[in-house]
Enzyme design. Structure first.
Site, PDB file in Angstrom:
ATOM      1  N   CYS A 162     -15.489  19.001  38.399  1.00 49.16           N
ATOM      2  CA  CYS A 162     -15.210  18.428  39.628  1.00 49.16           C
ATOM      3  C   CYS A 162     -14.996  17.547  39.045  1.00 49.16           C
ATOM      4  CB  CYS A 162     -16.545  18.561  40.468  1.00 49.16           C
ATOM      5  SG  CYS A 162     -17.768  17.872  39.228  1.00 49.16           S
ATOM      6  N   ASN A 179     -18.449  14.690  37.321  1.00 59.10           N
ATOM      7  CA  ASN A 179     -19.174  15.510  37.329  1.00 59.10           C
ATOM      8  C   ASN A 179     -20.429  14.435  37.961  1.00 59.10           C
ATOM      9  OD1 ASN A 179     -20.487  16.274  34.037  1.00 59.10           O
ATOM     10  ND2 ASN A 179     -20.680  17.268  35.459  1.00 59.10           N
ATOM     11  N   CYS A 239     -21.580  15.480  40.683  1.00 60.56           N
ATOM     12  CA  CYS A 239     -22.047  15.900  42.270  1.00 60.56           C
ATOM     13  C   CYS A 239     -22.179  17.739  41.601  1.00 60.56           C
ATOM     14  CB  CYS A 239     -21.449  15.785  43.898  1.00 60.56           C
ATOM     15  SG  CYS A 239     -21.613  13.621  44.084  1.00 60.56           S
ATOM     16  N   ARG A 240     -20.330  17.460  42.058  1.00 62.00           N
ATOM     17  CA  ARG A 240     -20.262  19.371  42.599  1.00 62.00           C
ATOM     18  C   ARG A 240     -20.660  20.491  41.379  1.00 62.00           C
ATOM     19  NH1 ARG A 240     -14.470  18.598  44.806  1.00 62.00           N
ATOM     20  NH2 ARG A 240     -14.787  16.724  43.610  1.00 62.00           N
ATOM     21  N   SER A 241     -19.831  19.736  39.875  1.00 58.71           N
ATOM     22  CA  SER A 241     -20.178  20.647  38.855  1.00 58.71           C
ATOM     23  C   SER A 241     -21.523  20.961  38.796  1.00 58.71           C
ATOM     24  CB  SER A 241     -19.124  20.209  37.625  1.00 58.71           C
ATOM     25  OG  SER A 241     -19.055  19.046  37.901  1.00 58.71           O
ATOM     26  N   ASP A 272     -15.306  17.527  48.105  1.00 55.38           N
ATOM     27  CA  ASP A 272     -16.268  16.479  47.474  1.00 55.38           C
ATOM     28  C   ASP A 272     -17.238  15.865  48.730  1.00 55.38           C
ATOM     29  OD1 ASP A 272     -16.503  13.752  46.928  1.00 55.38           O
ATOM     30  OD2 ASP A 272     -14.749  14.061  45.830  1.00 55.38           O
TER      31      ASP A 272
HETATM   32  P1  4NP Z   1     -18.024  14.931  42.295  1.00 56.72           P
HETATM   33  O1  4NP Z   1     -18.046  13.878  43.133  1.00 56.72           O
HETATM   34  O2  4NP Z   1     -16.437  15.025  42.045  1.00 56.72           O
HETATM   35  O3  4NP Z   1     -18.575  16.369  42.526  1.00 56.72           O
HETATM   36  O4  4NP Z   1     -19.157  14.261  41.310  1.00 56.72           O
HETATM   37  C1  4NP Z   1     -16.917  12.653  43.171  1.00 56.72           C
HETATM   38  C2  4NP Z   1     -18.400  11.362  42.410  1.00 56.72           C
HETATM   39  C3  4NP Z   1     -17.732  10.425  42.251  1.00 56.72           C
HETATM   40  C4  4NP Z   1     -16.255   9.590  42.649  1.00 56.72           C
HETATM   41  C5  4NP Z   1     -15.745  10.975  43.223  1.00 56.72           C
HETATM   42  C6  4NP Z   1     -15.777  12.421  43.621  1.00 56.72           C
HETATM   43  N1  4NP Z   1     -16.210   8.429  42.442  1.00 56.72           N
HETATM   44  O5  4NP Z   1     -14.878   8.598  42.778  1.00 56.72           O
HETATM   45  O6  4NP Z   1     -16.920   7.830  41.461  1.00 56.72           O
END
Ligand code: 4NP
Length: 160
Positions: free
Chosen positions: A11, A14, A16-18, A128
């Site tokens: 994702c 790294n 939240c989702r992945s 997201d």
């Molecule tokens: P992820 O979520 O891609 O599911 O881990 C996010 C985590 C951090 C950010 C965006 C989405 N960020 O902008 O820092």
């Protein structure tokens, strides 16, 4: 014995989702006594959160649903495209970013959309949750539980 199938979930951050997909998949595999057949990891397009635990909100929601996320964030590396057999992006931007990191068609062919394994939700991505509220985190868990189960079922069926 065959070498394990290596799966990487990707994702943006790294956190939240992945890492959740990684945790759910590991639990499903362990519950079915298949841990020796698979290697699971996750990574992010960004290196911004490198070394950090998963987002606190994601860990709380996951914990409540019986998943302990222990992964520490790391960015995708070029060597991942050689090491892993299958690479799953959570949204179309992840897929585009992965495709631009892949160095040849063999590597590009390893990239797949996680949302294709939970078509019952009628969504175009695993959304997201980072800038949203509780319901976004719950939706991600609901979708990834179904997607991981369907993915494992397909992998096991193909192995017959
Ligand atoms: P992820 O979520 O891609 O599911 O881990 C996010 C985590 C951090 C950010 C965006 C989405 N960020 O902008 O820092």
């Amino acid at each position: 014995m065959n070498s394990p199938t290596k799966i990487l979930f990707v994702c943006l951050g790294n956190i939240c989702r992945s890492p959740l997909a990684d945790t759910i998949m590991c639990k499903l595999i362990a519950d079915k006594y298949l841990s020796e057949k698979y290697e699971i990891d996750s990574a992010g397009i960004l290196d911004y959160h490198e070394g950090e635990k998963a987002d606190y909100r994601m860990r709380c929601h996951a914990d409540f649903r019986g998943y302990e996320i222990t992964h520490l964030s790391r960015p995708v590396e070029k060597s991942d495209f050689d090491k892993f057999d299958l690479i799953f992006g959570m949204d179309d931007q992840n897929i585009r970013d992965l495709e631009s990191l892949a160095q040849n068609d063999e590597q590009k062919n390893k990239i797949h959309r996680m949302v294709d394994y939970c078509k019952e939700f009628n969504r175009s991505s695993i959304p997201d949750p980072y800038y949203g509220g509780d319901s976004g985190f719950e939706l991600v868990i609901d979708m990834l539980e179904v997607a991981c189960a369907n993915l494992l079922e397909e992998l096991e069926a193909r192995n017959l």
